[in-house]
Design an enzyme around this catalytic site. Structure first.
Site, PDB file in Angstrom:
ATOM      1  N   ASP A  66      80.558 -10.393  -7.672  1.00  0.00           N
ATOM      2  CA  ASP A  66      79.635 -11.535  -7.619  1.00  0.00           C
ATOM      3  C   ASP A  66      78.328 -11.137  -6.940  1.00  0.00           C
ATOM      4  O   ASP A  66      77.813 -10.056  -7.170  1.00  0.00           O
ATOM      5  CB  ASP A  66      80.317 -12.697  -6.890  1.00  0.00           C
ATOM      6  CG  ASP A  66      79.927 -14.057  -7.463  1.00  0.00           C
ATOM      7  OD1 ASP A  66      78.780 -14.479  -7.231  1.00  0.00           O
ATOM      8  OD2 ASP A  66      80.758 -14.686  -8.133  1.00  0.00           O
ATOM      9  N   HIS A 106      76.619 -17.618  -3.896  1.00  0.00           N
ATOM     10  CA  HIS A 106      77.604 -17.839  -4.956  1.00  0.00           C
ATOM     11  C   HIS A 106      78.911 -17.109  -4.684  1.00  0.00           C
ATOM     12  O   HIS A 106      80.008 -17.676  -4.810  1.00  0.00           O
ATOM     13  CB  HIS A 106      76.999 -17.399  -6.287  1.00  0.00           C
ATOM     14  CG  HIS A 106      77.764 -17.815  -7.495  1.00  0.00           C
ATOM     15  ND1 HIS A 106      78.715 -17.008  -8.082  1.00  0.00           N
ATOM     16  CD2 HIS A 106      77.726 -18.947  -8.242  1.00  0.00           C
ATOM     17  CE1 HIS A 106      79.209 -17.621  -9.146  1.00  0.00           C
ATOM     18  NE2 HIS A 106      78.637 -18.805  -9.265  1.00  0.00           N
ATOM     19  N   SER A 250      82.333 -21.769 -12.207  1.00  0.00           N
ATOM     20  CA  SER A 250      82.376 -20.677 -11.231  1.00  0.00           C
ATOM     21  C   SER A 250      83.367 -20.954 -10.122  1.00  0.00           C
ATOM     22  O   SER A 250      83.968 -20.021  -9.563  1.00  0.00           O
ATOM     23  CB  SER A 250      80.988 -20.468 -10.611  1.00  0.00           C
ATOM     24  OG  SER A 250      80.107 -19.858 -11.513  1.00  0.00           O
TER      25      SER A 250
END
Length: 292
Positions: A66, A106, A250
């Site tokens: 990520d 994220h 996600s």
């Protein structure tokens, strides 16, 4: 012949057996060498209690591919390693250790979800994206290839690429991971577009549902998204010790990654197709599930 034990090298991590004269490649001469015993778990009565009751993910290695992970966040609880894809002196892409930081947030959010479900699992961060949205397909391939070769049990991929030029190489790598018992859990694209690798059958593909229970998930009989997990207004860890709420596939994928970690911790010899079967049988909407 000596029986296999969980402490020995599992078959999917060994060198290939030598070919036998007179037997086709990939065959086994059972008249000369007995089939290898394999540590299996009976799946006849799969319930959630059987699948993961009493498990916390201990012994399972998870790689979060990520934007990086804030390893100091209290909801992360530390990382096994923190790495990133960098350019070498000759322009080649390499994987190198880096500080456990996340410039985008994220990856920290995804890692926090996994940790909340499987607190005993070992987490490694591998940064292939920069700001949470952008990155190159080459960096993704380099990072994912490294993760597969490192022998992680699970790889969380809350990302995808729409570039068809990477489809074939990603497909080959996903199949390679599958046969090495390195399971890729991939988030479906948030938009109705074709992207990869979540559309491959060798990965576990995950989309969202809008319920609040992190352990509630559903089997989807209309793939390519195979499962639906919590992904709407999810409380997630954010860099700097913060917590926010965010929505997207996600954040559905790491819910399934965490559940897979619980299952593999309790049943470490499950292969990918067996693990998918357990996920299916333990889903909230399957007729065979028995509430413990």
């Amino acid at each position: 012949m000596t029986s296999m034990t969980p402490a020995s090298t599992p078959p999917w991590r060994r060198e290939r057996r030598a070919h036998f004269p007179g037997v086709p490649a990939w065959g086994l001469a059972t008249t000369r060498q007995s089939p290898e015993p394999f540590q299996v778990s009976p799946l006849a009565e799969v319930t959630r209690q059987w699948a993961w009751d009493g498990s916390d993910g201990t012994g399972v290695r998870v790689c979060v591919v990520d934007t990086g992970v804030d390893g100091c966040h209290p909801k992360i609880g530390g990382l096994e390693r923190s790495l990133e894809v960098v350019s070498g002196d000759g322009g080649e892409l390499l994987v190198a250790d880096c500080h456990p930081v996340d410039p985008a947030g994220h990856g920290t959010a995804c890692a926090g979800v996994i940790r909340s479900i499987a607190p005993g699992a070992s987490l490694t961060s591998l940064r292939v994206l920069t700001d949470g949205k952008t990155g190159t397909g080459d960096a993704l391939m380099a990072g994912l290839r490294w993760a597969v070769d490192e022998g992680f049990d699970l790889v969380n991929l809350s990302l995808s690429t729409t570039r068809s030029g990477f489809r074939e190489s990603l497909h080959e790598l996903a199949d390679r991971a599958y046969f090495r018992r390195c399971l890729l859990i991939a988030a479906a694209h948030n938009m109705p577009v074709v992207s990869f690798p979540w559309t491959f059958s060798s990965v576990v593909s995950v989309a969202s549902h809008d319920e609040a229970d992190p352990m509630t998930y559903y089997y989807n009989p209309a793939p390519p998204a195979e499962f639906h997990a919590r992904g709407v207004r999810v409380p997630v860890a954010w860099p700097g010790g913060r917590e926010i709420r965010s929505t997207g596939n996600s954040f559905a994928a790491p819910h399934i990654t965490g559940i897979c970690a619980l299952i593999l911790s309790k049943h470490p010899w499950l292969t990918p197709f067996q693990l998918k079967t357990v996920l299916y049988l333990a889903a909230d909407n399957t007729m065979t599930r028995t509430t413990p």
